[in-house]
Design a protein around this motif. Structure first.
Motif, PDB file in Angstrom:
ATOM      1  N   HIS A 139      -0.255 -22.631 -17.224  1.00 44.77           N
ATOM      2  CA  HIS A 139       0.233 -23.036 -18.542  1.00 44.77           C
ATOM      3  C   HIS A 139       0.247 -21.833 -19.493  1.00 44.77           C
ATOM      4  CE1 HIS A 139      -0.691 -27.005 -16.822  1.00 44.77           C
ATOM      5  NE2 HIS A 139       0.322 -27.389 -17.576  1.00 44.77           N
ATOM      6  N   LEU A 140       1.402 -21.588 -20.060  1.00 43.98           N
ATOM      7  CA  LEU A 140       1.606 -20.501 -21.018  1.00 43.98           C
ATOM      8  C   LEU A 140       1.742 -21.105 -22.403  1.00 43.98           C
ATOM      9  CD1 LEU A 140       2.322 -17.530 -21.804  1.00 43.98           C
ATOM     10  CD2 LEU A 140       4.714 -18.129 -21.307  1.00 43.98           C
ATOM     11  N   ALA A 141       0.820 -20.777 -23.285  1.00 35.28           N
ATOM     12  CA  ALA A 141       0.891 -21.268 -24.657  1.00 35.28           C
ATOM     13  C   ALA A 141       2.019 -20.549 -25.394  1.00 35.28           C
ATOM     14  CB  ALA A 141      -0.436 -21.029 -25.364  1.00 35.28           C
ATOM     15  N   VAL A 142       2.800 -21.308 -26.146  1.00 33.43           N
ATOM     16  CA  VAL A 142       3.895 -20.721 -26.930  1.00 33.43           C
ATOM     17  C   VAL A 142       3.808 -21.234 -28.365  1.00 33.43           C
ATOM     18  CG1 VAL A 142       5.432 -20.373 -24.966  1.00 33.43           C
ATOM     19  CG2 VAL A 142       5.526 -22.545 -26.197  1.00 33.43           C
ATOM     20  N   TYR A 143       4.085 -20.337 -29.287  1.00 32.84           N
ATOM     21  CA  TYR A 143       4.002 -20.664 -30.709  1.00 32.84           C
ATOM     22  C   TYR A 143       4.831 -19.647 -31.468  1.00 32.84           C
ATOM     23  CZ  TYR A 143      -0.197 -18.399 -28.726  1.00 32.84           C
ATOM     24  OH  TYR A 143      -1.065 -17.691 -27.930  1.00 32.84           O
ATOM     25  N   ASP A 144       5.188 -19.991 -32.692  1.00 29.59           N
ATOM     26  CA  ASP A 144       5.964 -19.064 -33.511  1.00 29.59           C
ATOM     27  C   ASP A 144       5.243 -17.720 -33.618  1.00 29.59           C
ATOM     28  OD1 ASP A 144       8.114 -20.757 -34.100  1.00 29.59           O
ATOM     29  OD2 ASP A 144       7.066 -21.652 -35.812  1.00 29.59           O
ATOM     30  N   THR A 145       6.010 -16.654 -33.630  1.00 31.73           N
ATOM     31  CA  THR A 145       5.571 -15.242 -33.719  1.00 31.73           C
ATOM     32  C   THR A 145       4.870 -14.753 -32.469  1.00 31.73           C
ATOM     33  OG1 THR A 145       3.355 -15.487 -34.771  1.00 31.73           O
ATOM     34  CG2 THR A 145       5.313 -15.500 -36.235  1.00 31.73           C
TER      35      THR A 145
ATOM     36  N   LEU B 127      -4.511 -22.085 -14.760  1.00 29.47           N
ATOM     37  CA  LEU B 127      -4.798 -21.028 -15.729  1.00 29.47           C
ATOM     38  C   LEU B 127      -4.103 -21.363 -17.044  1.00 29.47           C
ATOM     39  CD1 LEU B 127      -5.724 -17.977 -16.360  1.00 29.47           C
ATOM     40  CD2 LEU B 127      -3.414 -17.351 -15.620  1.00 29.47           C
ATOM     41  N   LEU B 128      -4.745 -21.007 -18.157  1.00 31.41           N
ATOM     42  CA  LEU B 128      -4.132 -21.063 -19.478  1.00 31.41           C
ATOM     43  C   LEU B 128      -3.974 -19.639 -19.991  1.00 31.41           C
ATOM     44  CD1 LEU B 128      -3.205 -22.641 -22.039  1.00 31.41           C
ATOM     45  CD2 LEU B 128      -5.618 -22.556 -22.789  1.00 31.41           C
ATOM     46  N   ILE B 129      -2.737 -19.263 -20.338  1.00 31.83           N
ATOM     47  CA  ILE B 129      -2.463 -17.934 -20.881  1.00 31.83           C
ATOM     48  C   ILE B 129      -2.183 -18.063 -22.373  1.00 31.83           C
ATOM     49  CG2 ILE B 129      -0.963 -15.907 -20.807  1.00 31.83           C
ATOM     50  CD1 ILE B 129      -0.296 -16.568 -17.929  1.00 31.83           C
ATOM     51  N   LEU B 130      -2.891 -17.261 -23.166  1.00 28.38           N
ATOM     52  CA  LEU B 130      -2.711 -17.236 -24.610  1.00 28.38           C
ATOM     53  C   LEU B 130      -2.193 -15.860 -25.034  1.00 28.38           C
ATOM     54  CD1 LEU B 130      -6.070 -18.912 -25.723  1.00 28.38           C
ATOM     55  CD2 LEU B 130      -3.838 -20.015 -25.468  1.00 28.38           C
ATOM     56  N   PRO B 131      -0.916 -15.743 -25.373  1.00 26.92           N
ATOM     57  CA  PRO B 131      -0.379 -14.465 -25.854  1.00 26.92           C
ATOM     58  C   PRO B 131      -0.813 -14.203 -27.295  1.00 26.92           C
ATOM     59  CG  PRO B 131       1.367 -15.950 -25.071  1.00 26.92           C
ATOM     60  CD  PRO B 131       0.122 -16.761 -25.252  1.00 26.92           C
ATOM     61  N   GLY B 132      -0.621 -12.950 -27.717  1.00 30.67           N
ATOM     62  CA  GLY B 132      -0.825 -12.624 -29.114  1.00 30.67           C
ATOM     63  C   GLY B 132       0.276 -13.215 -29.969  1.00 30.67           C
ATOM     64  N   ALA B 133       0.035 -13.250 -31.278  1.00 29.33           N
ATOM     65  CA  ALA B 133       1.013 -13.732 -32.250  1.00 29.33           C
ATOM     66  C   ALA B 133       0.498 -13.388 -33.636  1.00 29.33           C
ATOM     67  CB  ALA B 133       1.210 -15.248 -32.137  1.00 29.33           C
ATOM     68  N   ASP B 134       1.413 -13.150 -34.563  1.00 28.65           N
ATOM     69  CA  ASP B 134       0.996 -12.881 -35.940  1.00 28.65           C
ATOM     70  C   ASP B 134       0.148 -14.022 -36.494  1.00 28.65           C
ATOM     71  OD1 ASP B 134       2.422 -10.522 -35.836  1.00 28.65           O
ATOM     72  OD2 ASP B 134       4.158 -11.297 -36.940  1.00 28.65           O
ATOM     73  N   LEU B 135       0.470 -15.246 -36.088  1.00 34.99           N
ATOM     74  CA  LEU B 135      -0.218 -16.418 -36.638  1.00 34.99           C
ATOM     75  C   LEU B 135      -1.711 -16.458 -36.314  1.00 34.99           C
ATOM     76  CD1 LEU B 135       2.338 -19.338 -36.122  1.00 34.99           C
ATOM     77  CD2 LEU B 135       1.696 -18.219 -38.268  1.00 34.99           C
ATOM     78  N   TRP B 136      -2.145 -15.751 -35.285  1.00 37.91           N
ATOM     79  CA  TRP B 136      -3.574 -15.722 -34.988  1.00 37.91           C
ATOM     80  C   TRP B 136      -4.362 -15.135 -36.165  1.00 37.91           C
ATOM     81  CZ3 TRP B 136      -5.797 -18.496 -31.448  1.00 37.91           C
ATOM     82  CH2 TRP B 136      -5.165 -18.778 -30.230  1.00 37.91           C
ATOM     83  N   ASP B 137      -3.717 -14.237 -36.920  1.00 39.89           N
ATOM     84  CA  ASP B 137      -4.425 -13.533 -37.992  1.00 39.89           C
ATOM     85  C   ASP B 137      -4.013 -13.965 -39.398  1.00 39.89           C
ATOM     86  OD1 ASP B 137      -5.891 -11.864 -36.216  1.00 39.89           O
ATOM     87  OD2 ASP B 137      -4.115 -10.614 -35.959  1.00 39.89           O
TER      88      ASP B 137
END
Length: 206
Positions: free
Chosen positions: A10-16, A71-81
């Motif tokens: 599973h690949l997490a997807v979100y804006d940015t 597996l869960l993959i969490l990419p970086g994103a501006d929204l994390w910060d």
């Protein structure tokens, strides 16, 4: 484990989301027989990456369960910060790790996991130690200056290391091992032409 019995990744997807960060991992997981399923806050709302790619999630985060995943993959994103919008993804990572299912986080996602307390008792890395220290987390003593780190089912990496991030994931799920994994890394990270022959020979029968 044959391809038909493998649970999806599973690949997490979100804006940015930083679309380049999980690409090596997802490409070679898919080539290795894993189904890649995207998970967003809502399955009904498309997200847009930093690179302006529009992604319609396969399913909502609430429908993702550790027992159904490899597996869960969490990419970086501006929204994390910049907001708390992605906190549910960090909480999902906690759920996965508690169930013994691995998680891989890169770039800003490492800060999200730090805020969730998931890096306090695991070796980990990120962009720089000061980036995570700014979250106020308690795991500074476990920070490792490395391109990518795996500890007890959790992979972490900084934003400039998508290949090393993928290397740890491919090792963790047994897609490549030993000299084949080393050749894969040398080819894509170091542009080592000699590594291509090793990788081609090893994967010819796949």
């Amino acid at each position: 484990m044959n391809a038909t019995s493998r649970k999806p990744v599973h690949l997490a997807v979100y804006d940015t989301l930083a679309d380049w960060e999980p690409g090596f991992a997802t490409a070679y997981l898919a080539r290795g027989g894993y189904e890649i399923r995207t998970a967003g806050a809502s399955a009904a709302r498309p997200v847009t990456s930093i690179g302006a790619l529009r992604v319609v999630p396969d399913l909502a985060l609430d429908a993702v369960h550790p027992e159904d995943s490899s597996l869960l993959i969490l990419p970086g994103a501006d929204l994390w910060d910049t907001s708390d919008d992605l906190a549910p993804f960090a909480r999902k990572a906690r759920e996965f790790l508690a169930a013994g299912v691995p998680v891989a986080a890169i770039c800003g996602a490492t800060a999200g996991l730090a805020r969730e307390g998931l890096l306090d008792d695991r070796d980990h890395t990120s962009a720089v130690s000061s980036y995570l220290a700014a979250t106020g987390y308690g795991g500074g003593r476990r920070y490792v200056e490395a391109d990518a780190v795996t500890d007890r089912g959790l992979v972490t990496a900084g934003p400039t290391e998508p290949v090393a991030f993928a290397r740890e994931i491919l090792r963790l799920l047994g897609v490549y091992e030993g000299e084949v994994l080393d050749a894969w890394y040398r080819l894509f990270h170091d542009s080592d032409a000699e590594a291509y022959a090793v990788l081609e020979k090893a994967t010819a029968g796949r």
